[in-house]
Design a protein around this motif. Structure first.
Motif: not given
Length: 272
Positions: A172-174, A214-216, A245-249, A259-264
């Motif tokens: 998790v990054a912010y 949202v999924i990036h 905001a948080r980024e969940v890898y 194919g990488w998936v990150t949830e914002i």
């Protein structure tokens, strides 16, 4: 001796260049035929030619090259100067490539304006305990963030392993704006008791009552377009942002970046 044409071929330069160096006094022919004016060079002069070209590649003017040659710079010193110039050029190339990637990312953002749609889910997000390291990036530009966050995660992984811990969930990054730029927080979910001293920070991120998520998909250098689409969705649907905001890898760092998936997760509220 070698004719000017043969000497140019051996030195990998043009005849015109040799004539120019002669006119400037940088590299005189070993002999000039008094009747024909033909120039002739000796093999030993290749060493001086190599130095002239090397010094030019360092960015010196021909006038400066002449002064350096008069000071009789040795091979070791010249080699050091060339190594330094090589490092400078490599850094310049890396910076240019990063700028090119940023331009391409901006172009993609412009191309998707009003075209792409995203699936946004508004949901609550539970609190999470992180082991984290942080650092300062110059700005929110993707290359600036990436240059900081990648080594942070590599070092955090080493420190967590050294502590005998195993991450219990995705990274998790912010990010927080600060006077120096952006403080980048790189965290991994862990299960440990507070108050124990470690060589990393232990942070409890609070639950988010409402987050527009949202999924990036893909590498993070293209995440800017996803953030902008999410911002448009938030505004058009009567919400406003309320926090960091948080980024969940969810799937990141291995295999094909496509194919990488990150949830914002963007904290939001809908005013009454």
């Amino acid at each position: 001796m070698f004719s000017i044409g043969d000497f140019a071929r051996l030195g990998r330069v043009s005849v015109r260049m040799l004539r120019h160096y002669d006119a400037l006094g940088l590299l005189r022919p070993a002999r000039v035929d008094p009747h024909t004016g033909y120039r002739y060079y000796e093999a030993g002069q290749l060493s001086r030619l190599n130095r002239i070209i090397a010094l030019k590649n360092l960015g010196l003017t021909l006038e400066q090259v002449g002064r350096v040659l008069e000071e009789k710079v040795g091979p070791e010193e010249l080699h050091g100067m060339l190594r330094l110039r090589r490092a400078e050029l490599e850094a310049q190339v890396a910076a240019d490539l990063a700028r090119l990637a940023e331009v391409e990312a901006r172009l993609r953002m412009i191309e998707t304006e009003g075209v792409m749609s995203i699936d946004v889910v508004v949901k609550s997000v539970p609190g999470v305990r992180l082991a984290e390291l942080s650092g300062i990036a110059e700005s929110f530009e993707s290359d600036r963030i990436g240059a900081v966050i990648r080594p942070l995660y590599a070092e955090l992984g080493r420190r967590i392993a050294r502590a005998g811990l195993t991450p219990t969930g995705p990274g998790v990054a912010y990010y927080e704006p600060v006077a120096e730029g952006v403080r980048v927080h790189a965290g991994l979910q862990v299960n440990l008791e507070p108050g124990v001293s470690h060589d990393f920070d232990v942070v409890d991120l609070p639950a988010i009552e409402q987050a527009a998520t949202v999924i990036h998909r893909g590498p993070m250098d293209t995440v800017g377009a996803t953030y902008q689409l999410l911002a448009t969705w938030i505004e058009e649907n009567g919400y406003r942002g309320t926090g960091v905001a948080r980024e969940v890898y969810l799937a990141y760092g291995e295999g094909d970046p496509a194919g990488w998936v990150t949830e914002i997760q963007e904290p939001v509220t809908r005013p009454a």
